[in-house]
Design an enzyme around this catalytic site. Structure first.
Site, PDB file in Angstrom:
ATOM      1  N   THR A  40      -9.246  26.695  41.627  1.00  0.00           N
ATOM      2  CA  THR A  40      -8.874  26.362  40.250  1.00  0.00           C
ATOM      3  C   THR A  40      -9.687  25.172  39.738  1.00  0.00           C
ATOM      4  O   THR A  40     -10.169  25.167  38.601  1.00  0.00           O
ATOM      5  CB  THR A  40      -7.369  26.018  40.198  1.00  0.00           C
ATOM      6  OG1 THR A  40      -6.635  27.109  40.738  1.00  0.00           O
ATOM      7  CG2 THR A  40      -6.911  25.740  38.780  1.00  0.00           C
ATOM      8  N   HIS A  43     -13.156  26.219  38.838  1.00  0.00           N
ATOM      9  CA  HIS A  43     -13.204  26.895  37.523  1.00  0.00           C
ATOM     10  C   HIS A  43     -13.220  25.857  36.393  1.00  0.00           C
ATOM     11  O   HIS A  43     -13.959  25.989  35.419  1.00  0.00           O
ATOM     12  CB  HIS A  43     -11.994  27.817  37.340  1.00  0.00           C
ATOM     13  CG  HIS A  43     -12.028  29.044  38.185  1.00  0.00           C
ATOM     14  ND1 HIS A  43     -12.968  30.039  38.023  1.00  0.00           N
ATOM     15  CD2 HIS A  43     -11.247  29.447  39.210  1.00  0.00           C
ATOM     16  CE1 HIS A  43     -12.752  30.991  38.900  1.00  0.00           C
ATOM     17  NE2 HIS A  43     -11.716  30.666  39.643  1.00  0.00           N
TER      18      HIS A  43
END
Ligand SMILES: [Zn+2]
Length: 342
Positions: A40, A43
């Site tokens: 995450t 990203h």
């Protein structure tokens, strides 16, 4: 305090000074010791399509951490100064049907630490006491820092009974590796793991898999033959989010096989639904951890001798975050840790 911040809607992160978080009546203030870098975070660093629609700047990143309690709000009774803690990064609403029924992991209004609110890539983080996990038994600091993804692995791996079963794991990233270690520890007969990185497959061999298969040059059915499996895999754990991995998994399951999916696909893709029907396969989506049953399971698995040491391959001071993020994004190693005390 120093914090790693996505301060502008563009690629990259900035290490900058931000105000220390304020402690509300039900909050715990934690001095962060070590953090883990998650997909995450990559990203958000890269500012890809998902990040652009999910993140509002400025944001302090990070949800995988271990730290020490330095202050508590007036309503906090069972957490003490000096406690070593990690945190459940899913903040739930407490009001929806599932929350009210005690199934907090199924909350339909979850806010993510370091995603929907400021996170733990900082010298201090504040968290509701109800989301704090106190390490009552001594745990290695690096392992304590990755309890959040370890929880994803445990939640996925223990979704279906594993004792004596043949287990297929697609994706040997950090969570796939931890799931393999858990499946082994929990009594699976065979654990087969697939990836395209030889380095990651070597790490899988260190956690004791029966077979680590490079799907660039071998097929899962070859692996089945090599191990003498005649009927296919009993349990599948999909950790890659890749279409071909799930498609191949479905094709190699036994009748009545069960698949737990944690890998998050980037787009829609076709699935052989006739095969799902006629092979009577169960598919279960996994997101996060059960609060706090999974946390309890993690602690006792470690107490029982589960070894996650091979999974952690990168350690950096927080000022070297760019190198650490590049290491984590390489797709070759295991888990990468940032030290906030160095
Ligand atoms: Zn809820």
């Amino acid at each position: 305090m120093k914090a790693l911040v996505k301060d502008k809607a563009e690629p990259g992160l900035r290490l900058m000074d931000v105000p220390e978080p304020e402690v509300g009546p039900g909050d715990v203030l934690i001095k962060v010791l070590r953090t883990g870098i998650c997909g995450t975070d990559l990203h958000i660093h890269a500012w890809d399509g998902w990040a652009q629609q999910a993140i509002r700047t400025p944001l302090v990143l990070g949800h995988e951490f271990v730290g020490e309690v330095v202050d508590t709000g007036r309503d906090v009774t069972d957490i003490n100064l000096g406690d070593r803690v990690s945190g459940e990064g899913h903040l739930v609403c407490g009001k929806c049907r599932n929350c009210l029924a005690g199934r907090r992991h199924l909350c339909r209004a979850t806010v993510g630490l370091g995603v929907g609110r400021d996170g733990a890539f900082a010298e201090y983080v504040v968290l509701l006491a109800t989301n704090v996990w106190v390490h009552r038994v001594p745990v290695d600091l690096d392992v304590a820092a990755i309890f959040d993804p370890f929880g994803n692995a445990v939640h996925t791996a223990l979704s279906f009974p594993l004792v004596g079963e043949d287990v297929l794991i697609t994706g040997a990233g950090p969570i796939g590796l931890m799931a393999a270690a858990v499946a082994r520890h929990a009594g699976a007969r065979n654990v087969v793991i697939t990836d395209v990185s030889e380095e990651r497959l070597d790490l899988a061999r260190k956690v004791g898999v029966s077979l680590a298969l490079n799907v660039r040059d071998a097929r899962i059915s070859d692996g089945q033959r090599a191990l003498g499996l005649r009927e296919g895999f009993d349990v599948g754990l999909e950790m890659s989010g890749r279409a071909e991995a799930l498609q191949d998994m479905i094709a190699n399951m036994t009748h009545g096989g069960r698949i737990a999916m944690l890998g998050l696909p980037a787009q829609e893709f076709p699935v052989d639904w006739a095969r799902i029907v006629t092979s009577m396969i169960t598919l279960k989506g996994i997101y996060g951890r059960e609060m706090f049953e999974t946390w309890y399971a993690m602690s006792v698995l470690l107490e029982g001798g589960l070894d996650l040491a091979p999974v952690i391959t990168g350690r950096y001071g927080y000022r070297d975050f760019e190198t650490a993020f590049a290491d984590a994004a390489s797709g070759r190693g295991g888990k990468v840790i940032l030290d906030w005390t160095a």
